[in-house]
Scaffold this motif. Sequence first.
Motif, PDB file in Angstrom:
ATOM      1  N   PRO A  31       0.788  -1.227   0.000  1.00  0.00           N
ATOM      2  CA  PRO A  31       0.000   0.000   0.000  1.00  0.00           C
ATOM      3  C   PRO A  31       0.828   1.290   0.000  1.00  0.00           C
ATOM      4  CG  PRO A  31      -0.167  -1.116   2.129  1.00  0.00           C
ATOM      5  CD  PRO A  31       0.551  -2.041   1.197  1.00  0.00           C
ATOM      6  N   ARG A  32       2.081   1.238   0.403  1.00  0.00           N
ATOM      7  CA  ARG A  32       2.930   2.445   0.414  1.00  0.00           C
ATOM      8  C   ARG A  32       3.992   2.408  -0.682  1.00  0.00           C
ATOM      9  NH1 ARG A  32      -0.060   5.685   3.473  1.00  0.00           N
ATOM     10  NH2 ARG A  32      -0.382   4.910   5.561  1.00  0.00           N
ATOM     11  N   SER A  33       3.828   1.567  -1.691  1.00  0.00           N
ATOM     12  CA  SER A  33       4.847   1.405  -2.730  1.00  0.00           C
ATOM     13  C   SER A  33       5.085   2.678  -3.545  1.00  0.00           C
ATOM     14  CB  SER A  33       4.484   0.252  -3.666  1.00  0.00           C
ATOM     15  OG  SER A  33       3.271   0.532  -4.335  1.00  0.00           O
ATOM     16  N   SER A  34       4.112   3.565  -3.598  1.00  0.00           N
ATOM     17  CA  SER A  34       4.285   4.799  -4.379  1.00  0.00           C
ATOM     18  C   SER A  34       5.357   5.709  -3.780  1.00  0.00           C
ATOM     19  CB  SER A  34       2.963   5.551  -4.499  1.00  0.00           C
ATOM     20  OG  SER A  34       2.543   5.998  -3.222  1.00  0.00           O
ATOM     21  N   ILE A  35       5.765   5.458  -2.552  1.00  0.00           N
ATOM     22  CA  ILE A  35       6.797   6.296  -1.929  1.00  0.00           C
ATOM     23  C   ILE A  35       8.110   6.217  -2.713  1.00  0.00           C
ATOM     24  CG2 ILE A  35       7.772   4.628  -0.293  1.00  0.00           C
ATOM     25  CD1 ILE A  35       7.706   6.902   1.796  1.00  0.00           C
ATOM     26  N   ARG A  36       8.327   5.099  -3.412  1.00  0.00           N
ATOM     27  CA  ARG A  36       9.559   4.960  -4.204  1.00  0.00           C
ATOM     28  C   ARG A  36       9.610   5.953  -5.357  1.00  0.00           C
ATOM     29  NH1 ARG A  36       9.206  -1.415  -4.898  1.00  0.00           N
ATOM     30  NH2 ARG A  36       7.074  -0.744  -5.168  1.00  0.00           N
TER      31      ARG A  36
END
Length: 119
Positions: free
Chosen positions: A69-74
């Motif tokens: 769910p937090r993969s967009s932080i990359r």
Amino acid sequence: MSSSQTDSDNVADTPNQGGPNFRAPSHPHESCGNAGDMFMNFMDYVDDRAMVMFTRDQTARMHGALQGPRSSIRNSKGLAAPIAPAPTSSAKMIAAAIFGAKGQDGAKVFDGVTWVDSD
């Protein structure tokens, strides 16, 4: 703080505690009859100087969050190196005021890359 050990963070290898810890408690800090709160891990609310570890299961939980769910932080622009804004005419005016008025011998202005003689 609660005196119950029934509240859980749903991480198997962290002991239950009576509530969050703050500042930098000394070990053992017992909040609910436990052997001591694991306040020194990054998933509590203590000061940065008191945080020194993730447990194995907390590490797995963080990896799962960063891969799911937090993969967009990359792709966050917050990970990019900052880019200095181009100098404005006001920056050149400030530089001229510090290093001499325009037209004076030895007066310099910043052209965005280096200091150059003023015209």
